[in-house]
Enzyme design. Structure first.
Site, mmCIF file in Angstrom:
data_model
loop_
_atom_site.group_PDB
_atom_site.id
_atom_site.type_symbol
_atom_site.label_atom_id
_atom_site.label_comp_id
_atom_site.label_asym_id
_atom_site.label_seq_id
_atom_site.Cartn_x
_atom_site.Cartn_y
_atom_site.Cartn_z
ATOM 1 N N HIS A 67 -27.525 -50.230 53.577
ATOM 2 C CA HIS A 67 -28.431 -50.356 54.710
ATOM 3 C C HIS A 67 -27.787 -51.320 55.707
ATOM 4 O O HIS A 67 -27.056 -52.236 55.314
ATOM 5 C CB HIS A 67 -29.777 -50.954 54.297
ATOM 6 C CG HIS A 67 -30.587 -50.142 53.349
ATOM 7 N ND1 HIS A 67 -30.444 -50.233 51.984
ATOM 8 C CD2 HIS A 67 -31.572 -49.243 53.564
ATOM 9 C CE1 HIS A 67 -31.300 -49.428 51.390
ATOM 10 N NE2 HIS A 67 -32.005 -48.817 52.326
ATOM 11 N N ASP A 117 -28.321 -46.137 42.752
ATOM 12 C CA ASP A 117 -29.411 -46.912 43.354
ATOM 13 C C ASP A 117 -30.185 -47.562 42.203
ATOM 14 O O ASP A 117 -31.314 -47.198 41.893
ATOM 15 C CB ASP A 117 -30.302 -45.988 44.171
ATOM 16 C CG ASP A 117 -31.377 -46.754 44.924
ATOM 17 O OD1 ASP A 117 -31.391 -47.994 44.851
ATOM 18 O OD2 ASP A 117 -32.215 -46.106 45.575
ATOM 19 N N ASP A 176 -41.240 -48.657 41.047
ATOM 20 C CA ASP A 176 -39.868 -48.175 41.153
ATOM 21 C C ASP A 176 -38.934 -49.171 40.462
ATOM 22 O O ASP A 176 -38.395 -50.071 41.101
ATOM 23 C CB ASP A 176 -39.525 -48.057 42.647
ATOM 24 C CG ASP A 176 -38.412 -47.080 42.919
ATOM 25 O OD1 ASP A 176 -37.915 -46.466 41.975
ATOM 26 O OD2 ASP A 176 -38.046 -46.932 44.099
ATOM 27 N N GLU A 195 -33.792 -38.890 44.269
ATOM 28 C CA GLU A 195 -33.693 -40.026 43.352
ATOM 29 C C GLU A 195 -34.499 -39.755 42.085
ATOM 30 O O GLU A 195 -35.653 -39.310 42.152
ATOM 31 C CB GLU A 195 -34.194 -41.314 44.006
ATOM 32 C CG GLU A 195 -34.101 -42.500 43.065
ATOM 33 C CD GLU A 195 -34.587 -43.799 43.650
ATOM 34 O OE1 GLU A 195 -35.372 -44.493 42.982
ATOM 35 O OE2 GLU A 195 -34.177 -44.125 44.783
ATOM 36 N N GLU A 249 -34.806 -38.791 51.987
ATOM 37 C CA GLU A 249 -34.982 -39.155 50.582
ATOM 38 C C GLU A 249 -36.460 -39.135 50.219
ATOM 39 O O GLU A 249 -37.239 -39.976 50.701
ATOM 40 C CB GLU A 249 -34.407 -40.546 50.314
ATOM 41 C CG GLU A 249 -34.537 -40.973 48.864
ATOM 42 C CD GLU A 249 -33.769 -42.235 48.555
ATOM 43 O OE1 GLU A 249 -34.185 -42.970 47.659
ATOM 44 O OE2 GLU A 249 -32.739 -42.481 49.215
ATOM 45 N N ASP A 303 -36.000 -48.727 39.027
ATOM 46 C CA ASP A 303 -34.588 -48.545 39.397
ATOM 47 C C ASP A 303 -33.632 -49.018 38.297
ATOM 48 O O ASP A 303 -32.703 -49.786 38.548
ATOM 49 C CB ASP A 303 -34.264 -49.281 40.697
ATOM 50 C CG ASP A 303 -34.845 -48.596 41.914
ATOM 51 O OD1 ASP A 303 -34.975 -47.367 41.889
ATOM 52 O OD2 ASP A 303 -35.186 -49.292 42.887
ATOM 53 N N ASP A 363 -28.348 -54.889 54.880
ATOM 54 C CA ASP A 363 -27.685 -55.384 53.667
ATOM 55 C C ASP A 363 -26.409 -56.135 54.020
ATOM 56 O O ASP A 363 -26.129 -57.196 53.471
ATOM 57 C CB ASP A 363 -27.264 -54.220 52.739
ATOM 58 C CG ASP A 363 -28.397 -53.360 52.282
ATOM 59 O OD1 ASP A 363 -29.511 -53.880 52.148
ATOM 60 O OD2 ASP A 363 -28.160 -52.163 52.044
ATOM 61 N N ASP A 372 -29.488 -40.099 44.179
ATOM 62 C CA ASP A 372 -29.562 -41.504 43.803
ATOM 63 C C ASP A 372 -29.761 -41.556 42.290
ATOM 64 O O ASP A 372 -30.814 -41.162 41.781
ATOM 65 C CB ASP A 372 -30.715 -42.211 44.517
ATOM 66 C CG ASP A 372 -30.288 -42.793 45.852
ATOM 67 O OD1 ASP A 372 -29.170 -42.486 46.296
ATOM 68 O OD2 ASP A 372 -31.070 -43.548 46.450
ATOM 69 N N HIS A 423 -37.832 -41.783 41.813
ATOM 70 C CA HIS A 423 -38.836 -41.277 42.738
ATOM 71 C C HIS A 423 -39.445 -39.977 42.212
ATOM 72 O O HIS A 423 -40.629 -39.713 42.428
ATOM 73 C CB HIS A 423 -38.215 -41.036 44.109
ATOM 74 C CG HIS A 423 -37.781 -42.281 44.787
ATOM 75 N ND1 HIS A 423 -37.071 -42.278 45.978
ATOM 76 C CD2 HIS A 423 -37.936 -43.585 44.462
ATOM 77 C CE1 HIS A 423 -36.817 -43.523 46.342
ATOM 78 N NE2 HIS A 423 -37.330 -44.338 45.434
#
Length: 438
Positions: free
Chosen positions: A102, A340, A308, A269, A233, A310, A105, A297, A272
């Site tokens: 991003h 991710d 989430d 993802e 996404e 991850d 980031d 992802d 998700h």
């Protein structure tokens, strides 16, 4: 300049399944060929910048637990430069070919958009040099349109046109730097494009605005000559109660309605998918069936938790079945497998980042080889063909072509009587799948 991951003294190598070195690949051999392509070409592994280098172990109940030496400065731009150098040291030692970021980031936001863009340009200049020096490429870039308080009610779907305009300016710049870094794609992740209550929301108008925003992005992509693939996404629930990009089917309906389907594919993802009460393979299969599967992802969620999480992907069933769908769809064209994912809150040492990525890469390498055997043997494909063979008869083909009428089908049924039904053989097929996984 000293190394920022000194505990990893040499690049991670493939040593085979018998290796007991925790800092070695047991199954991912980048140059090994599977179905005529190397593992590296099939899998196109990428490391995400946000969780890996900016995430410090915070969760909904507490702040971060991790201390990173590249954060040891009071100057935010010095931290940004040190973090970027640490990232490329990590990429090269791990042996991945791609990264994702991003905009916020890699460069901290300033008090004005002008200064923010200047900071971003400064870091992108360094990123371009590090990419050139290491050979690591950008899989995709994106803009963070969800962290700043201005986006609390969304970005492209915000009730304020001024916020919409700020988001457009931010995406414009993010697209420019993605193009400058040779990015293979650009992702639109609607972190807050949704609502908490319909009592204060004009849902139809917000969807129209989101479509307008994406059409503007398509126009600007053409203007600057960016040839990368656009992705949306899908993401349900978190952080808003209902998000407009809820799942693959919802995104596809949106793209069709607003004449955007020829411009965007989906970045699916795993976590998700399960938050949307689907399986990872379902979302991939739906996207593939409709020609909009773009990138992945790679992570997993904890089904006992409602957010989430991850986590790194280590479930061989998910890895094998996702690769089976991907191989059947022809593999990646511009996308790849972006991790991710974030290490757990108690995994505080920098070396844990290597252990996590090695595990995910090995899991998908095993999944690739399992999927290749499944595809080559054809057992599941044969069963599905036989299950649907009635549709390959003249009678079935006539229906599929839209040439049959209700009256004709009634006449057929009156003549032939009760249809013969067949077993789905689910348990047998699951047993066969277990033989491939073992």
């Amino acid at each position: 300049m000293s190394e920022l991951f000194p505990e990893v003294t040499k690049p991670i190598r493939y040593e085979g399944p018998k290796s007991r070195d925790p800092l070695a690949f047991k199954h991912y051999n980048a140059s090994e060929k599977v179905l005529g392509k190397t593992m590296a070409e099939h899998l196109r592994f990428a490391v995400c910048y946000w969780h890996t280098f900016k995430g410090l172990g915070g969760d909904p109940f507490g702040p971060g637990t991790m201390i990173r030496n590249y954060n040891a400065s009071s100057d935010p731009m010095q931290v940004a430069e040190m973090t970027l150098r640490a990232a490329f040291e990590f990429f090269t030692k791990l042996g991945v070919g791609f990264w994702c970021f991003h905009d916020r980031d890699i460069a901290p936001e300033a008090d004005t958009l002008t200064e923010t863009n200047r900071r971003l340009d400064q870091i992108v200049k360094l990123a371009r040099k590090l990419q050139r020096d290491t050979g690591v490429k950008l899989l995709w870039g994106t803009a963070n349109l969800f962290s700043n308080r201005r986006y609390m009610a969304g970005a492209a779907t915000n009730p304020s046109p001024a916020v919409f305009a700020y988001a457009a300016a931010q995406v414009k710049k993010a697209m420019e730097v993605t193009k400058e870094l040779g990015g293979a794609g650009y992702v639109f992740w609607g972190g807050r494009e949704g609502y908490d209550t319909l009592l204060n929301t004009n849902l139809g108008r917000e969807l129209d605005h989101l479509a307008t925003f994406l059409h503007m992005a398509v126009d600007y992509k053409k203007k600057i000559g960016f040839r990368g693939q656009f992705y949306i996404e899908p993401k349900p629930k978190e952080p808003t109660k209902h998000q407009y990009d809820f799942d693959a089917a919802g995104c596809y309906a949106f793209l069709l309605k607003y004449d955007l389907v020829k411009h965007l594919k989906l970045n699916i993802e795993a976590n998700h998918a399960t938050l949307a009460t689907h399986t990872f393979q379902h979302e991939l299969e739906f996207a593939a069936a409709n020609g909009i599967l773009g990138s992945i992802d790679a992570n997993r969620g904890d089904l006992l938790l409602g957010w989430d999480t991850d986590q790194f992907p280590t479930d061989l069933y998910d890895c094998a079945l996702s690769m089976y769908t991907l191989l059947q769809a022809g593999g990646f064209k511009t996308g790849g497998l972006n991790f991710d994912a974030k290490v757990r809150r108690q995994s505080i040492d920098p070396v844990d980042l290597f252990h996590a990525h090695i595990g995910g890469m090995d899991a998908f390498a095993r999944g690739l080889k399992i999927a290749a055997r499944m595809l080559k043997d054809g057992a599941f494909a044969k069963f599905i063909r036989n299950r649907y063979k009635g549709w390959d008869t003249p009678f079935g083909r006539k229906i599929e072509r839209g040439k049959a009428t209700f009256a004709e089908l009634e006449k057929y049924t009156l003549k032939n009587g009760e249809p013969r039904i067949q077993s789905g053989r689910q348990e047998m097929l699951e047993n066969i799948l277990n033989e491939y996984i073992a």
